[in-house]
Each structure stands twice: as C-alpha cells, then as structure tokens.
Write an enzyme that holds these catalytic residues in place. Structure first.
Site, mmCIF file in Angstrom:
data_model
loop_
_atom_site.group_PDB
_atom_site.id
_atom_site.type_symbol
_atom_site.label_atom_id
_atom_site.label_comp_id
_atom_site.label_asym_id
_atom_site.label_seq_id
_atom_site.Cartn_x
_atom_site.Cartn_y
_atom_site.Cartn_z
ATOM 1 N N LYS A 90 0.841 -1.194 0.000
ATOM 2 C CA LYS A 90 0.000 0.000 0.000
ATOM 3 C C LYS A 90 0.881 1.250 0.000
ATOM 4 O O LYS A 90 1.921 1.283 0.666
ATOM 5 C CB LYS A 90 -0.900 -0.022 1.243
ATOM 6 C CG LYS A 90 -1.978 1.058 1.252
ATOM 7 C CD LYS A 90 -2.905 0.887 2.462
ATOM 8 C CE LYS A 90 -4.005 1.912 2.499
ATOM 9 N NZ LYS A 90 -4.920 1.701 3.642
ATOM 10 N N SER A 106 -9.706 1.556 2.532
ATOM 11 C CA SER A 106 -8.837 2.322 1.659
ATOM 12 C C SER A 106 -7.739 1.506 0.982
ATOM 13 O O SER A 106 -7.145 1.969 0.013
ATOM 14 C CB SER A 106 -8.208 3.457 2.470
ATOM 15 O OG SER A 106 -7.342 2.933 3.459
ATOM 16 N N SER A 146 -9.920 -0.618 6.788
ATOM 17 C CA SER A 146 -9.308 -0.428 5.467
ATOM 18 C C SER A 146 -8.608 -1.642 4.874
ATOM 19 O O SER A 146 -8.292 -1.647 3.687
ATOM 20 C CB SER A 146 -8.344 0.755 5.498
ATOM 21 O OG SER A 146 -9.075 1.963 5.493
#
Ligand SMILES: [Mg+2]
Ligand SMILES: [Zn+2]
Lengths: 98, 487, 497
Positions: free
Chosen positions: B80, B155, B179
C-alpha cells in the site's frame, strides 16, 4: 442530554484558519452543510451515559518505553532535504514570518 | 501446469527453494499478468519493475549458492502506498506527496526484504487512507476485479484488487477503521487487522495512530499467516510495539473448530445491514456450527455508538498528523513569493489535499478545538472505554465474535461519492476492532449477484491464533478462496 | 578591607515596581544528553553546518515515530527534586498543535496539565536574593518537550524577505519550567534565571552558558492591565533588557491613555525592541491531546529515592557551606554560588591560597565589576584561579602594591597572561630597595625646597613630599619605606642646618 450545536459558516472559516487550509466560498458552504449533517448523526453518542468513565487514550497497558541515549548516525544533508523544494545555502527556505 | 501467478505464496516458496522454478521466472509470470489486467484494474500507483527484477536475480543467486533463504523467498508482494519505501515514491494517493521519496524503509518493508520477498510496487488507496472505496485517490479509482464497474472497497483497495486479480501473490494494507477488511470483503480475499501493537507502525504514514495497524492481504488463510509471521513482532522504533514472542502462526492452521464458542451480536445483523448479506453470513456461521463450533446470539449495546466515536477520534488524530504537510520539507509546494508563511502554508494545503482529506482535517480540528473538546473528542474516548469494556465481557463468554464484514454489497463507482454519510456508514461493523484494539479477520463467505461477501471474525486481544484456526477451517470447508475473478 | 559591595551586583537601576507582574516559561536544553529527545541524532549541533543532524524522526517525515530518551526522564526528575517539585507517578506526552515554520510536524510533543494531561512534575520553588532580601518564586510545573528548529532571518524578523530554517536544533530535549507570576521586576527575573541556571549547572543537566541553552518567554502585565507575552528571549542577560523595554513601552502607553493589547511580541535582540507578532488570540487554541505514538511515563517511589541519592550539592547548600566554612558574608556567598563556575573558581583559589576572605574580596569587587562592564561570564574571561592567587601572593611578598594589583587584574582578564609576566613587561615591580628610594628622595627634596622649609612647621608639607616621591615612582615605591626615608632625610637636613 447535551445538545450538539450546529456549526456556522463563520466557524468553518475559523476552523479552516486554525488548520491552515484555504477554502473557497463554495467549499465553505458545502463543508458547513456536510458538517451539520454529520454532527447531527453523531449526536447519538450523547445518549450514552459516560460520566465517571475514564477516557481510552490508548488500548494498551504499556508504560516506560524508552531508547537509550546512544547516538545513531544522521542522514546526509542532501538526503534529508532531497524532498524540500526550496533551499538556500544548506537551509530550507520558507516564506517571511511577518 | 498452472501459471506461477496462480500459485499460492507457499507454493512459490517451495518451488523456488527446491530449484523447481527461478524467482525470475516466477516474477515474469506476475508481470505478464500485470500487463494483461492492470490497465483495467488499476491496482498500482507505482510499479518498480527494474528493482523487482534485480532482486529476483539476487535471490536466484542465493538459491544457487545454497545460502539461507527467507520465509517469503521469491514471493511478489504489493505494498500500500502509505508504507515508506526508500527512494521509491510513496504518495498516499495524494497530490501532496506525488513526488515524495522517503529516505527510509518502513519496518514491514525491511522485514519483507529480510525474508527475500520481492516488492512489485505501490498500490492505490484512498487519499491518506481516508475512505472505503479507493475513489478519493489522486491517481484515479481502482476497479473491483469481480466487476470493473464496482469499487474494490478501501482504503487498501489497490492491495486487495492486486491480490484478487492475481497481479500480486500477497499484499500489505493498513487498517484504521476497516481499510484492510473492507476491500478484502469486496474483492473476496482474506484480510487481517492485527491486535494493536503486534505490527510495528514505523514507516506507516499515519492517519489515526491509536487505531491503525498494518495488515496482510492474501488469497488464502495459509498465505495470510505466512505473511503475518514475517511482518509481526517487536520493533523498538515503535513505542506501542508489543514485546510478544514471535509466533509461528502457520502452526495454528488446523481444521478444527471443535468446542469453539462463537458469539453473534444481534447488532451485526441489525438495521442498515443488507438482507442478502445477512443470509449469506448466517450460512457461514451455520457451516462453522456443523464443523463443531457452537454459537449464541447476544446483544452488544454499544455498537451503534462506535461509528461517531471512531470518526471523531480518527479525524482528531488525523488533523494533527496531517499538519506536517505544509510544503516546506517535502510535499506539494507553490513558489516562495511575497505571501507570508501562513498564507503560503494554507495555499499549499488547499492545493495539495483532496476534498475528503480537507474535510476530515477540518472535522478533527473542530472536534479538538476550544469549547468542543469535551463534547466531541473526550466524549468519544469515553465511549471507546465503554465499547472496550463490553467487548472484554463478551470475550469472557466467547472465543470469537462473527458477523458480516461490510453491511452493504460492493457498490458502483461514483454511486455513493456524494452521499458522505452513506460512505461513512460502510465502516459501521469494522471500526469496532480498531476502537477496541482486538484482531479481526475478513474471509470470503460467498457471493450475491457475483459480488463478493466477507465474513468478519473478531477475537480477543492477541487472539490471532484462534482467528487463523477458525478462518482456516471455514476456508477448507467453504472453498470460497478457490474462486477467482474472470478478467 | 571589608566593604559593602552592593554597587558591584550589577543589575540595572530600575526601580522596584509594585504594579509589575511577571511570570516566566523557561526552556532549558538538557545539554548533558548525547542525543535528541525522540531520536538518536547527536545533540551537539552548535557550530555545525545547517541541517546535518537530521533523521526522519526529527524532520517530522511521514511515517516516522518518536521514542523517548530514557535519560531525559532522569534529568527531569533531578531538576524536579532540586526545585522541590512533586514528581507525577504517571505522566503523559501531549501534542500541542500550532503552525510555525520552525516546527517540523506543526505540532510540538510536550506535556500539559489540562485536558487530562499530566506533566512530569508540579509545584516547587526557587529562593532568590534581591536587594539583600530572600524571596521564594513558586514553580507551577516542569515538563519535557522538544525544541523547535532554528530560524534565520536576514536582518530583523520584520523586514526579512524570507526565512531560512536549520532543523538541527529540532528535537533537542528541553525542560520547560513554568513559574507562577511571582516576579515583580526585570531584576528579579534576571536573578531568578541566574539562580535557576546555577541549580541546573550544579545538577549537571544543562550548561546554561552554551548559546541558546536557556531561553525563555515572559508574561508581563502592569497595573492589572492586559498580559503581554514576550517570546524569543535567548538568555538571562537578555531577559532584563527585554522586560525593561516592555515595561517602558507599556508605561508609555498607559501614560498616553492607550490600552495595552493582549498579544504576543517577539524580542528582537538585534534592534533591542519587542515587535508585535500580530497573532490572533484564537491562535492560542492549541488543541492539546495525548500523543498516541508514546506511552505513559511511570515513576516509582524507589526510582525517586534512587535519583535523590545522586543529587549533588546545590547552590543553597553551597552558600551555607561557604558562610560556615570560609566565614564570608552570606551575601557574598550568595553571589558566588549564583554561578557554578564562579563558585568553583572561588574554591579552586582556596585550595591554592587558604585565605578565603581575601579571595572573596578580590572576586566580589574588582573581578565582578570587570566582568559586568564587559558583560561576560567568568568562564569567558581568560583568568584562572592560579592567576588570581599568584597576583595575591605578589602583593603578600611585596613585589607589587595592592594598588598596582588593581591595574594588573584587568590585564590578566584581558590577555590571560600571568601576573608576573604583566608586572615584568610593564615594569610594575615595587621599588622596595632603600638605596633606590633614598636616591629618589634626594631628588624630591632638591626639587621642592619650599616644601622642605615648611616641613619643619607643617605636617602637610611632609605628606606632600611623600606624595611627590610616590608620583615619581608611579606608585611603585613601598609607601611605608618612602614615608620613613623622607622623614629621616628631613630630620637630617634640619639637624645639619
Ligand atoms: Mg513549551
Ligand atoms: Zn533525528
């Protein structure tokens, strides 16, 4: 039950100033509206009686986490400042204070 | 023979360490897959092909020289883009950090490299991890591999999509209010939010420090445990890191839920939860019961207060965390002109941050500001205590709690973008674990209209082993993790 | 030789004002630490190139996390014990949120006493001596925090077209010591700071002589008017100047019927004025909340007991010892112990020369006066205890007179040369040879026949002749011998007449 106050455009403007974020007039309006919708919903937490309840700052029971006072190498100046866009004579250059 | 990109991480490790395949061959297979699907999925912001190839060659050298090989030898990992990678740009999907080159690696990145994993690149996310759909990214939306018109969740949407689309074997995300679990659920992968403090946050660009943990995403519980073993453990650079002895989590992967007591909070199936999801997840729980577990329903009365408390705490911390982005030392910066510093900072921040980030910064600033602190911030922390106490009580009775990960099905891109409250409500079931600090896993549990559904299993603090065991047993029985999207 | 030395204690002649209320927030760098408060970067940034002592943590890089320096807590405990503060069993780090270009994260990790915050220590006091009276200045709290970066302006802050930032100082461990508003004058503020510095130096935690190691903000109000905060006071020498300026400014405003605004002002040590920073009152909304990346500090009773045992002798105890052991006046002992270097110098001298009174007299008069005129500290002067003792010994053995010594001391201070070097170079040796003085006396008597005549009837004429002899030798003649010889010669002449 405490009543959550609704937030005015003027307050949003003040908050934006505190947070150092410029807002356009449209955004000021939109954000004010949205904040009031959100806070209206958030009002639900007032229902829960919390008097005398200690706050949870952190979910852990840790204490006294330290490092020893031992010097570790620093980065080179070039490397530390490579992401800074304005530099002068090894300093980072910022706008005037006053 | 299966293409390498279809192999599990475990199989890749076995093949490479036995010399049955080279790391370079394996990596090429993933790159072929990326070339095939990435333009449609858009999971990555930055792909680091040269560095990955270089590492694959080094690893092959190690194999040839019969050196000690790491636990993730040759396994491609997607990371990420809020995890710092030295000299590889780390953007948080924000214009603010569009050109940011961290001078250091996050702890988890160091751990991956130590165990001979290969970092493919940096994945897309909601800007500064603020969102549940990956739509707030400055670099465009990631698509759900199961249906490209749908959001992948967020996310950590890019990481989940990359794993689901077989662009990467495994991936790292971060979970502040769901997330990791939300995109895991939407993309039919496994995702874990670990116990707070089990994974060092050093190098994770903070959204809300007291809530978030870095978490693994994988196609199977097996691979998840393997990745978690590598990234978890004590790190002295994170003061909140727990000094727990490193565990061999793979050892907990037993097909055995005999005697397992499952608590099912009514509120997890209450108002706002899609009926179709309720049905599917109950089927999942029934399945566990058939395998030897028992369950009982009970009420977690504080659930409905979790979302406001979460948002007030998260945005408060965020408003402070994101103050550092003023354009001086790094980040988006306009010219040093005749304006004073205050105006310059304010303009940099207006131009560098997207709308949702600015909104959350303002909300948090408000919650902490004079006159509102007690009413919003402090109150939320007290609510947090109440929720924790109720969970502690529940875990005295039950080994795990189960329910849906998400209250709604994956939704269409753009569908909810203007309905702020509806977007925030997506997190209603996931934020609990973040407030409490306990571990929670999302595992594939079925499909509705070909869209994935995830089941969330929560455990007590440091209860990862029981989560792995439950998830593993369920996975072996349900076989949902064998499904893959048609791309 | 015992003289009152009030004039020597060299504070400005500002009158004591009943209506002035001053509180200080003193920031002391813990200079005995090798590293910064939350990272391993070296704390020795002075004299280094800008931006060379940095890492992701002290630069506030995204993703970096602070880890507290263990020794900073020990230091803070020592200071708390020395100031009779109560150490908190459990204290917390808080974030103070405000924007400024010297702040790498735009929040400062510090401690707080509201909103659930607990500083490392609260309460306490420091006793000071002003105008020969003892006074207690109460301490409100003591807290650990990080130093911001250093800003460099081109000239004055209000005309500099832009600002340059050197982050080397960012993250240095600071102890903030906040007083109650107990100070009544700029002089008291200075005496307080000097005393505090002496305490910290005796503890060995902070070397206040290092540039910028001890800085403060001052809150001041006059006649119950609005409170003005003055920032950027960089030393205890500056505090008096800044406060005097501000008192004069506020008095002038009052006398012209203008209202003093509640505001923050910046002490410009170049222009020697305070400048309004034009901050809105709302900027003081610091939105304090607990630092989520750090855990509480817990201090046990055992730990406190252990630290108490290693607290060295502090200025007050040293003062008492000086009075008892060396029999010097309490006031003198107070002055000497108000600066550790001064007190050390004194005791070093005594080791070499046991007459404490003589040493103290020289230090309290000529030495202090000179230091004050130059506005420097004893450490900055080139004098050593060996120098002073050597000089006193030269007086004792008659090599120089006490009067000559008074001219020798400034030379030592200026040049660092030894007293004998100076005496030889400048020809200041005392003329103590009977033969030499007799020759000079003859000359005086020949050159002053009128006085010689008068001497028979007028005692004053004898003194005049002795004076002429001293003048001829520029004071180097042994005065007793000169007296004796002149009288002898006069007697002889009168006999022969
Ligand atoms: Mg302070
Ligand atoms: Zn550093």
């Amino acid at each position: 039950m405490k009543k959550m106050v609704s937030i005015s455009e003027k307050e949003v403007e003040h908050i934006a100033w505190l947070a150092k974020i410029t807002l356009s007039e449209e955004e000021k309006k939109l954000f004010t509206e949205q904040f009031n919708t959100i806070l209206e919903y958030f009002r639900i937490i007032d229902e829960l009686e919390t008097e005398g309840t200690p706050p949870t700052f952190n979910v852990q029971n840790l204490e006294n986490v330290f490092r020893e006072d031992i010097v570790e190498p620093s980065l080179s100046r070039e490397y530390s400042l490579k992401n800074a866009s304005k530099k002068e004579k090894g300093y980072v250059k910022a706008s005037r204070i006053i | 023979m299966k293409s390498s990109y279809n192999l599990s991480a475990k199989e890749i490790v076995t093949k490479i360490s036995r010399g049955e395949s080279s790391a370079e061959e394996c990596l090429s297979s993933f790159f072929e897959r990326i070339d095939e699907v990435e333009s449609r999925v858009h999971a990555f912001i930055t792909l680091d092909r040269d560095a990955a190839l270089q590492r694959a060659k080094e690893i092959d050298g190690k194999v040839k020289r019969k050196e000690r090989l790491g636990k993730l030898v040759g396994v491609p990992v997607a990371i990420k883009d809020n995890l710092c990678t030295r000299d590889v740009r780390t953007t948080c999907s924000s214009k603010m950090l569009e050109n940011f080159l961290p001078p250091y690696n996050a702890h988890v990145v160091e751990q991956l490299l130590k165990e001979d994993a290969i970092i493919l690149g940096k994945t897309n996310m909601d800007e500064f991890a603020m969102g549940s759909s990956t739509e707030s990214s400055y670099f465009g939306t990631t698509k759900n591999p199961w249906n490209l018109a749908y959001v992948p969740g967020g996310s950590s949407g890019g990481s989940a999509a990359a794993v689901s689309a077989r662009e990467s074997s495994i991936a790292l995300g971060s979970d502040t209010g769901g997330s990791v679990r939300c995109p895991a659920s939407f993309c039919s992968t496994v995702g874990l939010k670990p116990t707070y403090g089990l994974v060092s946050r050093f190098g994770l660009i903070a959204y809300a420090n007291s809530l978030e943990q870095i978490g693994p995403l994988a196609r199977s519980v097996d691979d998840l445990a393997l990745l978690f073993e590598v990234i978890s453990g004590y790190d002295q650079r994170d003061s909140t890191s727990i000094r727990a002895s490193t565990q061999n989590y793979s050892e907990f992967l037993r097909e055995d839920v005999d005697g397992l007591k499952i608590g099912v909070p009514e509120e997890f199936f209450g108002e706002g939860v899609d009926e179709r999801i309720v049905k599917i997840v109950w089927k999942g729980i029934d399945c566990l019961e058939k395998l030897g577990a028992s369950y009982s329903e009970f009420s977690l009365s504080t659930v409905k207060y979790a979302l406001p408390a979460y948002y007030l705490i998260a945005t408060s911390e965020a408003s402070s965390n994101l103050a550092r982005y003023d354009g001086l030392r790094y980040g988006y910066s306009s010219e040093v002109g005749s304006d004073d510093w205050s105006t310059t900072f304010s303009n940099n921040r207006k131009k560098g941050f997207g709308a949702e980030v600015r909104r959350r910064i303002l909300l948090g600033t408000f919650a902490l500001s004079a006159g509102y602190y007690d009413q919003y911030y402090l109150k939320s922390l007290q609510v947090r205590t109440k929720i924790r106490l109720e969970f502690e009580k529940a875990f005295k009775k039950f080994d795990v709690l189960a329910g849906p990960t998400m209250p709604i099905l994956p939704f269409k891109i753009g569908e909810k973008i203007d309905d702020l409250l509806a977007l925030y409500m997506c997190d209603i079931l996931t934020v609990l674990a973040n407030l409490v600090g306990c571990p929670a896993i999302s595992i594939p549990c079925g499909f509705v209209d070909s869209l994935p559904i995830g089941m969330q299993i929560m455990g007590p603090m440091l209860g990862e082993s029981v989560l792995f065991r439950t998830a593993y047993t369920f996975e072996k029985c349900s076989k949902f993790t064998d499904y893959s999207p048609k791309l | 030789m015992s003289k009152k030395i009030t004039s020597v204690v060299v504070f400005s002649k500002e009158e004591f004002a009943e209506d002035v209320v001053i509180g200080l927030e003193v920031h002391c760098q813990l200079t005995n630490l090798r590293t910064k408060l939350f990272c391993g970067c070296s704390s020795e940034y002075r004299g280094e190139q800008p931006n060379t002592h940095l890492c992701p943590i002290c630069l506030g890089m995204p993703g970096s996390l602070p880890v507290a320096n263990r020794k900073s807590v020990d230091d803070a405990m020592m200071v708390a014990l020395a100031l009779k503060s109560e150490i908190a069993e459990r204290s917390l780090f808080f974030r103070k949120n405000y924007y400024y270009p010297d702040m790498p994260k735009n929040f400062q990790i510090t401690q707080y006493d509201q909103a659930g915050g607990i500083p490392i220590a609260s309460g306490g006091e420091v006793s000071i001596q002003v105008n020969h009276e003892n006074k207690q200045i109460r301490i409100r709290r003591i807290q650990l925090e990080e130093d911001p970066a250093k800003l460099v302006h081109l000239g004055s802050i209000d005309t500099s077209p832009y600002t340059l930032v050197d982050y080397n100082r960012a993250g240095i461990a600071l102890l903030e010591i906040i007083t109650e508003p107990d100070l009544k004058s700029s002089k008291e503020a200075r005496v307080f700071l000097q005393k505090l510095r002496s305490i910290l130096e005796h503890l060995g935690v902070s070397d206040g002589k290092l540039e910028g190691a001890m800085r403060c903000d001052a809150n001041i109000s006059i006649k119950k008017g609005n409170r003005v905060e003055i920032k950027n006071i960089s030393s205890f020498k500056e505090v008096e100047k800044a406060l005097n300026f501000e008192i004069a400014r506020q008095r002038a405003m009052n006398s012209r019927g203008l209202k003093v605004e509640m505001e923050t002002r910046h002490w410009d040590d170049v222009k020697r004025v305070t400048i309004s920073l034009r901050t809105k009152e709302a900027e003081h909304d610091y939105r304090y909340f607990p630092e989520p990346d750090l855990v509480p500090v817990e201090i046990s009773k055992e730990k406190i007991a252990k630290i108490s045992q290693i607290i060295p002798e502090l200025p007050d105890a040293r003062l008492d010892r000086f009075v008892k052991l060396y029999k010097i006046p309490s006031y003198d002992a107070g002055v000497l112990t108000s600066d550790k270097a001064m007190a050390d110098f004194f005791e070093e001298c005594i080791k070499l020369y046991p007459d404490a009174k003589t040493i103290s007299n020289w230090m309290m008069t000529d030495l202090l006066r000179w230091l004050h005129e130059k506005d420097i500290e004893i450490k900055e002067a080139k004098v050593t205890p060996q120098h002073l003792v050597e000089m006193i010994k030269l007086i004792d053995d008659g090599t120089i007179s006490g009067k000559i010594a008074k001219s020798v001391l400034p030379e030592i201070l200026n040049t660092g040369k030894t007293p004998s070097e100076i005496v030889t170079e400048k020809g200041l040796l005392r003329i103590a040879s009977r033969k030499d003085i007799e020759l000079l006396a003859d000359r005086v008597l020949i050159e002053n026949p009128k006085a010689v005549q008068d001497a028979a009837v007028d005692e004053k004429a004898i003194h005049y002749l002795i004076g002429q002899l001293m003048k001829l030798t520029k004071g180097k003649a042994d005065p007793q011998l000169a007296n004796q010889i002149i009288k002898e010669k006069l007697k002889k002449q009168s006999k022969s007449n």
